[in-house]
Design a protein around this motif. Structure first.
Motif, PDB file in Angstrom:
ATOM      1  N   GLY A 164       0.820  -1.212   0.000  1.00  0.00           N
ATOM      2  CA  GLY A 164       0.000   0.000   0.000  1.00  0.00           C
ATOM      3  C   GLY A 164       0.848   1.254   0.000  1.00  0.00           C
ATOM      4  O   GLY A 164       1.610   1.478  -0.915  1.00  0.00           O
ATOM      5  N   GLU A 165       0.762   2.036   1.063  1.00  0.00           N
ATOM      6  CA  GLU A 165       1.480   3.312   1.125  1.00  0.00           C
ATOM      7  C   GLU A 165       2.774   3.251   1.919  1.00  0.00           C
ATOM      8  O   GLU A 165       3.468   4.248   2.049  1.00  0.00           O
ATOM      9  CB  GLU A 165       0.563   4.392   1.706  1.00  0.00           C
ATOM     10  N   ILE A 166       3.110   2.107   2.472  1.00  0.00           N
ATOM     11  CA  ILE A 166       4.355   1.970   3.230  1.00  0.00           C
ATOM     12  C   ILE A 166       5.512   2.006   2.252  1.00  0.00           C
ATOM     13  O   ILE A 166       5.476   1.388   1.196  1.00  0.00           O
ATOM     14  CB  ILE A 166       4.365   0.658   4.034  1.00  0.00           C
ATOM     15  N   ARG A 167       6.566   2.747   2.581  1.00  0.00           N
ATOM     16  CA  ARG A 167       7.747   2.859   1.717  1.00  0.00           C
ATOM     17  C   ARG A 167       8.928   2.163   2.375  1.00  0.00           C
ATOM     18  O   ARG A 167       9.140   2.274   3.584  1.00  0.00           O
ATOM     19  CB  ARG A 167       8.101   4.325   1.482  1.00  0.00           C
ATOM     20  N   VAL A 168       9.699   1.438   1.553  1.00  0.00           N
ATOM     21  CA  VAL A 168      10.910   0.760   2.022  1.00  0.00           C
ATOM     22  C   VAL A 168      12.047   1.051   1.052  1.00  0.00           C
ATOM     23  O   VAL A 168      11.816   1.373  -0.114  1.00  0.00           O
ATOM     24  CB  VAL A 168      10.699  -0.771   2.144  1.00  0.00           C
ATOM     25  N   PRO A 169      13.302   0.955   1.509  1.00  0.00           N
ATOM     26  CA  PRO A 169      14.441   1.149   0.620  1.00  0.00           C
ATOM     27  C   PRO A 169      14.504   0.037  -0.431  1.00  0.00           C
ATOM     28  O   PRO A 169      14.244  -1.122  -0.128  1.00  0.00           O
ATOM     29  CB  PRO A 169      15.654   1.068   1.545  1.00  0.00           C
ATOM     30  N   ALA A 170      14.852   0.416  -1.657  1.00  0.00           N
ATOM     31  CA  ALA A 170      14.988  -0.552  -2.750  1.00  0.00           C
ATOM     32  C   ALA A 170      16.055  -0.058  -3.715  1.00  0.00           C
ATOM     33  O   ALA A 170      16.316   1.146  -3.795  1.00  0.00           O
ATOM     34  CB  ALA A 170      13.655  -0.705  -3.471  1.00  0.00           C
ATOM     35  N   PRO A 171      16.685  -0.966  -4.462  1.00  0.00           N
ATOM     36  CA  PRO A 171      17.673  -0.544  -5.454  1.00  0.00           C
ATOM     37  C   PRO A 171      17.038   0.367  -6.512  1.00  0.00           C
ATOM     38  O   PRO A 171      15.938   0.079  -7.003  1.00  0.00           O
ATOM     39  CB  PRO A 171      18.147  -1.853  -6.084  1.00  0.00           C
ATOM     40  N   ALA A 172      17.715   1.459  -6.854  1.00  0.00           N
ATOM     41  CA  ALA A 172      17.195   2.405  -7.845  1.00  0.00           C
ATOM     42  C   ALA A 172      17.030   1.761  -9.214  1.00  0.00           C
ATOM     43  O   ALA A 172      16.172   2.167  -9.990  1.00  0.00           O
ATOM     44  CB  ALA A 172      18.118   3.619  -7.939  1.00  0.00           C
ATOM     45  N   CYS A 173      17.811   0.724  -9.504  1.00  0.00           N
ATOM     46  CA  CYS A 173      17.734   0.044 -10.795  1.00  0.00           C
ATOM     47  C   CYS A 173      16.575  -0.946 -10.847  1.00  0.00           C
ATOM     48  O   CYS A 173      16.316  -1.544 -11.887  1.00  0.00           O
ATOM     49  CB  CYS A 173      19.044  -0.670 -11.087  1.00  0.00           C
ATOM     50  N   ARG A 174      15.912  -1.150  -9.727  1.00  0.00           N
ATOM     51  CA  ARG A 174      14.760  -2.048  -9.603  1.00  0.00           C
ATOM     52  C   ARG A 174      15.108  -3.531  -9.751  1.00  0.00           C
ATOM     53  O   ARG A 174      14.264  -4.345 -10.099  1.00  0.00           O
ATOM     54  CB  ARG A 174      13.652  -1.667 -10.567  1.00  0.00           C
ATOM     55  N   VAL A 175      16.354  -3.893  -9.482  1.00  0.00           N
ATOM     56  CA  VAL A 175      16.736  -5.298  -9.486  1.00  0.00           C
ATOM     57  C   VAL A 175      15.955  -6.001  -8.383  1.00  0.00           C
ATOM     58  O   VAL A 175      15.652  -5.416  -7.347  1.00  0.00           O
ATOM     59  CB  VAL A 175      18.269  -5.468  -9.294  1.00  0.00           C
ATOM     60  N   GLY A 176      15.604  -7.257  -8.598  1.00  0.00           N
ATOM     61  CA  GLY A 176      14.845  -8.004  -7.606  1.00  0.00           C
ATOM     62  C   GLY A 176      15.648  -8.271  -6.346  1.00  0.00           C
ATOM     63  O   GLY A 176      16.850  -8.485  -6.397  1.00  0.00           O
ATOM     64  N   VAL A 177      14.942  -8.230  -5.205  1.00  0.00           N
ATOM     65  CA  VAL A 177      15.603  -8.444  -3.922  1.00  0.00           C
ATOM     66  C   VAL A 177      14.802  -9.438  -3.093  1.00  0.00           C
ATOM     67  O   VAL A 177      13.903  -9.049  -2.365  1.00  0.00           O
ATOM     68  CB  VAL A 177      15.738  -7.123  -3.129  1.00  0.00           C
TER      69      VAL A 177
END
Length: 97
Positions: free
Chosen positions: A42-55
């Motif tokens: 939903g609206e919760i934000r978490v850190p993620a790679p800017a390139c959008r690689v899967g984690v």
């Protein structure tokens, strides 16, 4: 009583704090990624790679904070990288200050 969403939001906030001004490395990889906020549950934000690689799916600890400079070519091509080295464009903040 705390709702499930509130509990997840608390966990996400703690993780976001660990990444303030830092880059990230996917556990088990030597590649360093720029980090940006990504919407999660939903609206919760978490850190993620800017390139959008899967984690690793929903495993939030799979992205580890680091002070090493960004080495990911895809992250570098976004223009949002390395808050640590001070060279080039800056990484996007995780939220408005």
């Amino acid at each position: 009583m705390t709702t499930v969403v509130e509990a997840f939001a608390g966990v996400a906030a703690a993780i976001v704090e660990r990444f303030a001004g830092r880059n990230g490395r996917v556990r088990g990889s030597s590649v360093v990624h720029a980090v940006h906020p990504e919407r999660w549950l939903g609206e919760i934000r978490v850190p993620a790679p800017a390139c959008r690689v899967g984690v690793a799916g929903f495993e939030l600890d799979a992205l580890v904070p680091t002070d090493d400079p960004v080495t990911c070519a895809r992250c570098l091509s976004t223009g949002h990288y390395s808050t640590v080295t001070g060279n080039g464009p800056r990484q996007l903040p995780l939220w408005d200050a």
